[in-house]
Write a protein that holds these residues in place. Sequence first.
Motif, PDB file in Angstrom:
ATOM      1  N   PRO A   1      14.421  52.082 -37.207  1.00  0.00           N
ATOM      2  CA  PRO A   1      13.276  51.143 -37.241  1.00  0.00           C
ATOM      3  C   PRO A   1      13.287  50.085 -36.135  1.00  0.00           C
ATOM      4  N   LEU A   2      14.387  49.956 -35.401  1.00  0.00           N
ATOM      5  CA  LEU A   2      14.348  49.057 -34.241  1.00  0.00           C
ATOM      6  C   LEU A   2      13.271  49.523 -33.261  1.00  0.00           C
ATOM      7  N   CYS A   3      13.004  50.813 -33.266  1.00  0.00           N
ATOM      8  CA  CYS A   3      11.918  51.358 -32.429  1.00  0.00           C
ATOM      9  C   CYS A   3      10.583  50.764 -32.862  1.00  0.00           C
ATOM     10  N   MET A   4      10.382  50.600 -34.180  1.00  0.00           N
ATOM     11  CA  MET A   4       9.126  49.995 -34.664  1.00  0.00           C
ATOM     12  C   MET A   4       9.015  48.568 -34.145  1.00  0.00           C
ATOM     13  N   LEU A   5      10.131  47.835 -34.273  1.00  0.00           N
ATOM     14  CA  LEU A   5      10.145  46.441 -33.842  1.00  0.00           C
ATOM     15  C   LEU A   5       9.877  46.352 -32.334  1.00  0.00           C
ATOM     16  N   TRP A   6      10.543  47.231 -31.582  1.00  0.00           N
ATOM     17  CA  TRP A   6      10.385  47.229 -30.120  1.00  0.00           C
ATOM     18  C   TRP A   6       8.916  47.498 -29.759  1.00  0.00           C
ATOM     19  N   CYS A   7       8.296  48.442 -30.452  1.00  0.00           N
ATOM     20  CA  CYS A   7       6.931  48.861 -30.091  1.00  0.00           C
ATOM     21  C   CYS A   7       5.862  47.855 -30.509  1.00  0.00           C
ATOM     22  N   ILE A   8       6.131  47.032 -31.528  1.00  0.00           N
ATOM     23  CA  ILE A   8       5.112  46.062 -31.970  1.00  0.00           C
ATOM     24  C   ILE A   8       4.684  45.176 -30.801  1.00  0.00           C
ATOM     25  N   LEU A   9       5.657  44.704 -30.030  1.00  0.00           N
ATOM     26  CA  LEU A   9       5.332  43.840 -28.885  1.00  0.00           C
ATOM     27  C   LEU A   9       4.497  44.589 -27.851  1.00  0.00           C
ATOM     28  N   GLY A  10       4.758  45.877 -27.739  1.00  0.00           N
ATOM     29  CA  GLY A  10       3.975  46.687 -26.808  1.00  0.00           C
ATOM     30  C   GLY A  10       2.533  46.831 -27.277  1.00  0.00           C
ATOM     31  N   PHE A  11       2.392  47.274 -28.526  1.00  0.00           N
ATOM     32  CA  PHE A  11       1.039  47.552 -29.037  1.00  0.00           C
ATOM     33  C   PHE A  11       0.209  46.269 -29.183  1.00  0.00           C
ATOM     34  N   THR A  12       0.835  45.157 -29.578  1.00  0.00           N
ATOM     35  CA  THR A  12       0.048  43.953 -29.874  1.00  0.00           C
ATOM     36  C   THR A  12      -0.036  42.974 -28.697  1.00  0.00           C
ATOM     37  N   LYS A  13       0.972  43.002 -27.804  1.00  0.00           N
ATOM     38  CA  LYS A  13       0.963  42.027 -26.700  1.00  0.00           C
ATOM     39  C   LYS A  13       1.047  42.700 -25.328  1.00  0.00           C
ATOM     40  N   ASN A  14       1.054  44.021 -25.330  1.00  0.00           N
ATOM     41  CA  ASN A  14       1.200  44.789 -24.089  1.00  0.00           C
ATOM     42  C   ASN A  14       2.480  44.414 -23.325  1.00  0.00           C
ATOM     43  N   GLU A  15       3.540  44.105 -24.069  1.00  0.00           N
ATOM     44  CA  GLU A  15       4.854  43.828 -23.460  1.00  0.00           C
ATOM     45  C   GLU A  15       5.755  45.035 -23.714  1.00  0.00           C
ATOM     46  N   TRP A  16       6.219  45.637 -22.634  1.00  0.00           N
ATOM     47  CA  TRP A  16       6.988  46.885 -22.765  1.00  0.00           C
ATOM     48  C   TRP A  16       8.325  46.805 -22.035  1.00  0.00           C
ATOM     49  N   THR A  17       8.736  45.592 -21.641  1.00  0.00           N
ATOM     50  CA  THR A  17       9.888  45.492 -20.733  1.00  0.00           C
ATOM     51  C   THR A  17      11.118  44.858 -21.393  1.00  0.00           C
ATOM     52  N   HIS A  18      11.082  44.677 -22.692  1.00  0.00           N
ATOM     53  CA  HIS A  18      12.162  43.975 -23.380  1.00  0.00           C
ATOM     54  C   HIS A  18      13.260  44.944 -23.858  1.00  0.00           C
ATOM     55  N   ALA A  19      14.367  44.351 -24.290  1.00  0.00           N
ATOM     56  CA  ALA A  19      15.453  45.114 -24.924  1.00  0.00           C
ATOM     57  C   ALA A  19      16.138  44.163 -25.899  1.00  0.00           C
ATOM     58  N   PHE A  20      16.910  44.720 -26.813  1.00  0.00           N
ATOM     59  CA  PHE A  20      17.583  43.884 -27.812  1.00  0.00           C
ATOM     60  C   PHE A  20      18.970  43.459 -27.332  1.00  0.00           C
ATOM     61  N   LYS A  21      19.377  42.253 -27.765  1.00  0.00           N
ATOM     62  CA  LYS A  21      20.736  41.798 -27.492  1.00  0.00           C
ATOM     63  C   LYS A  21      21.303  41.174 -28.758  1.00  0.00           C
ATOM     64  N   LEU A  22      22.530  41.552 -29.092  1.00  0.00           N
ATOM     65  CA  LEU A  22      23.227  40.986 -30.237  1.00  0.00           C
ATOM     66  C   LEU A  22      24.078  39.821 -29.748  1.00  0.00           C
ATOM     67  N   LEU A  23      23.874  38.649 -30.326  1.00  0.00           N
ATOM     68  CA  LEU A  23      24.634  37.477 -29.886  1.00  0.00           C
ATOM     69  C   LEU A  23      25.806  37.255 -30.825  1.00  0.00           C
ATOM     70  N   HIS A  24      26.959  36.988 -30.242  1.00  0.00           N
ATOM     71  CA  HIS A  24      28.150  36.722 -31.039  1.00  0.00           C
ATOM     72  C   HIS A  24      28.511  35.250 -30.917  1.00  0.00           C
ATOM     73  N   LYS A  25      29.159  34.716 -31.933  1.00  0.00           N
ATOM     74  CA  LYS A  25      29.555  33.310 -31.892  1.00  0.00           C
ATOM     75  C   LYS A  25      30.601  33.080 -30.806  1.00  0.00           C
ATOM     76  N   GLU A  26      31.513  34.064 -30.664  1.00  0.00           N
ATOM     77  CA  GLU A  26      32.577  33.893 -29.656  1.00  0.00           C
ATOM     78  C   GLU A  26      32.555  35.065 -28.686  1.00  0.00           C
TER      79      GLU A  26
END
Length: 214
Positions: free
Chosen positions: A189-214
């Motif tokens: 389902p991360l694909c769904m999340l990724w595509c929402i920005l594309g379909f609704t805002k025409n943004e297709w250039t993003h990627a996910f990043k996991l942030l760690h405390k340390e």
Amino acid sequence: MKVGILGSGDVGKALAGGFIKHGHQVVLGTRDAGKLKDFVAQHKGAEAKSFADAAKFGDVVVLAVKGTAALDVLKAAGAANLANKPVIDATNPIAAAPPTNGVLKFFTNLDRSLMEQLQAAFPDARFVKAYNSVGNARMINPEFKSGKPTMFICGNDDAAKAKVREINDQFGWETADVGKAEAARAIEPLCMLWCILGFTKNEWTHAFKLLHKE
Ligand SMILES: NC(=O)c1ccc[n+]([C@@H]2O[C@H](COP(=O)([O-])OP(=O)(O)OC[C@H]3O[C@@H](n4cnc5c(N)ncnc54)[C@H](OP(=O)(O)O)[C@@H]3O)[C@@H](O)[C@H]2O)c1
């Protein structure tokens, strides 16, 4: 490394280009090798053959086909040609029905992912979910101001995941191994999340990043 890529679409071609760039040998699998004529001409080290030939060739296999066709393509590739090999599963279980307010419809549910179905049907293949939740234009050594993006992976076989981690390193991603095959219920389902920005805002250039405390 010898890589068999099942798929002739944008993802198959992007990943094939990445493997070639990093010095690997690639056979792409398709029902119609003719459609890869230009790609093969432009990429020294790439060949286009059948799904079975591509799977047989690979020490590592990549599955990059339409989600609804994934099982049929693996059947055509042949269980024996997939046995004991890492199979990088970049597919998404996108249903035929159109998105609602930019949210894709899936033909799976949250208790059974596509990758689990594939793993159950081909128990000797070593599936690793990866490369399903970023656009094909940014799969290979993408550049982001905020640093390396995160490739979420999962699968039952640790050696196969170690191989995918090596590939992610070459392709410019940091790896977040989030567990066994069931974790694909969350990665797909991360694909769904990724595509929402594309379909609704025409943004297709993003990627996910996991942030760690340390
Ligand atoms: N597009 C992206 O940026 C992106 C990003 C991440 C993940 N994905 C996922 O990656 C997968 C591939 O996406 P894509 O955009 O490259 O192309 P696609 O159009 O989803 O898939 C093309 C491939 O699917 C095969 N295929 C389609 N219908 C088939 C059937 N009935 N029987 C056998 N094979 C069939 C085609 O085989 P032939 O070669 O024989 O025509 C072709 O190789 C999808 O699951 C998609 O959700 C896409």
